[in-house]
Design an enzyme around this catalytic site. Structure first.
Site, mmCIF file in Angstrom:
data_model
loop_
_atom_site.group_PDB
_atom_site.id
_atom_site.type_symbol
_atom_site.label_atom_id
_atom_site.label_comp_id
_atom_site.label_asym_id
_atom_site.label_seq_id
_atom_site.Cartn_x
_atom_site.Cartn_y
_atom_site.Cartn_z
ATOM 1 C CG ASP A 46 76.921 -6.569 75.644
ATOM 2 O OD1 ASP A 46 75.758 -6.932 75.421
ATOM 3 O OD2 ASP A 46 77.377 -6.391 76.789
ATOM 4 N N GLY A 123 73.059 -3.988 87.351
ATOM 5 C CA GLY A 123 72.033 -3.353 88.157
ATOM 6 C C GLY A 123 72.435 -2.046 88.804
ATOM 7 C CG ASN A 158 73.711 2.565 83.871
ATOM 8 O OD1 ASN A 158 74.737 2.924 84.433
ATOM 9 N ND2 ASN A 158 73.374 1.293 83.751
ATOM 10 C CB SER A 178 71.558 0.621 80.295
ATOM 11 O OG SER A 178 71.038 -0.544 80.874
ATOM 12 C CD GLU A 214 70.290 -3.110 78.296
ATOM 13 O OE1 GLU A 214 70.779 -2.515 79.253
ATOM 14 O OE2 GLU A 214 70.182 -4.351 78.253
#
Length: 325
Positions: A46, A123, A158, A178, A214
């Site tokens: 990321d 998650g 999210n 996301s 995302e």
């Protein structure tokens, strides 16, 4: 000979069908470039990267305390410690025992480095985006300024993967999101870096592959706002199916659409980079301007499952759509 021709025809048809499925021509599917040369400390997950006003480059990535790297030439990278080497207790209720802080996004504005970053667990939509700032960007120099956006198990979105965009007119906006109901956009106060109001815009959503969209990045160029996102699945090593998609809009709040005109809120997106050769799951794009060059940074997986920094350049075709080279 005839059997070989039949086999070749069948293979060609399969490749063409796969390319069509992802919105590519057969030539596109076969010609994605490999990442440019990156040496030294090449691990990144990321990544976000900017050109420093004093010269050289600063990169941050997902890690406990936010990992930092520096480079003088955008090729050789060296570890540069952590933004928060003494821990981040304000985020512990979101990260549980993992401690990783996710998907930092760095911008230089107003004489300082601003970093938006997220805290969550895999998650879960119990997540938060925080803001930090530093005058130098160095390890240990970052001050946390608190939460900007928060989501809960019942929010329907999210609050991870933030990206700040400062428009040519001086407005500040933060995209994030996301899975769940996709990519969101909120307006920020330029004075505080926090939310300017309670309005939240939906700018991209998918309805297949577990609604996997995302890692948004918005870039303003030639009268358009371009929304880059990642489709499909990260974090599975060489089995990752991440790929980088793009759409554009005349307004930062949308509607964004892909090359075929499909709205990104209806699952649209034009693919510009996907798995090829020994590059698996390229995704989580970061885009920044370096002089006359538009740089695309991302992570990808090697065959052994290691995450590595990828860097390419973006070109722009005659219709003002980006391509990777």
């Amino acid at each position: 000979m005839r059997a070989r021709k039949v086999l070749l025809t069948a293979v060609t048809a399969i490749v063409a069908a796969a390319a069509s499925l992802y919105g590519l021509t057969t030539a596109d599917a076969a010609t994605y470039p490999n990442p440019g040369v990156v040496t030294g400390s090449t691990f990144a997950h990321d990544p976000t990267m900017i050109k420093k006003p004093t010269g050289g480059y600063l990169l941050a990535y997902t890690s406990p305390g936010i990992g930092l790297k520096t480079s003088a030439d955008r090729t050789a990278f060296a570890d540069a410690g952590k933004a928060f080497p003494n821990g981040t207790p304000w985020a512990d209720s979101y990260t549980a025992s993992d401690k990783n802080l996710w998907a930092p996004d760095i911008t230089y504005a107003g004489g300082k480095y601003l970093m938006y970053y997220s805290a969550s667990t895999f998650g879960s939509s119990k997540s938060a985006i925080f803001l930090a700032a530093s005058t130098t960007g160095a390890a240990g120099s970052w001050t946390n300024y608190g939460k900007v956006v928060e989501s809960t198990a019942t929010s329907g979105y999210n609050a991870i993967d933030p990206n700040l965009v400062i428009t040519s007119s001086g407005e500040w906006w933060l995209s994030f999101g996301s899975f769940w109901s996709g990519i969101k956009l909120v307006k920020l106060s330029a004075a505080t870096g926090k939310r300017a109001d309670s309005t939240m815009y939906s700018i991209a959503e998918r309805f297949v592959n577990s609604k996997s969209v995302e890692a948004p990045v918005i870039v303003e160029r030639n009268g358009y706002f371009y929304l880059f996102v990642a489709f499909d699945f990260c974090c599975k090593g060489a089995s990752s199916t991440y790929r980088i998609m793009v759409g554009r809009s005349k307004s930062i709040t949308g509607p964004y659409a892909d090359k075929s005109g499909t709205a990104m809120t209806a699952g649209g997106g034009s693919e510009i980079l996907a798995s090829h050769d020994a590059v698996y799951g390229p995704g989580h794009p970061a885009v920044f301007q370096d002089g006359s060059q538009t740089v695309l940074a991302y992570h990808y997986y090697q065959a052994n499952g290691d995450a590595k920094l990828g860097i390419n350049l973006l070109g722009w075709d005659s219709s003002n759509w980006p391509y990777v080279y």
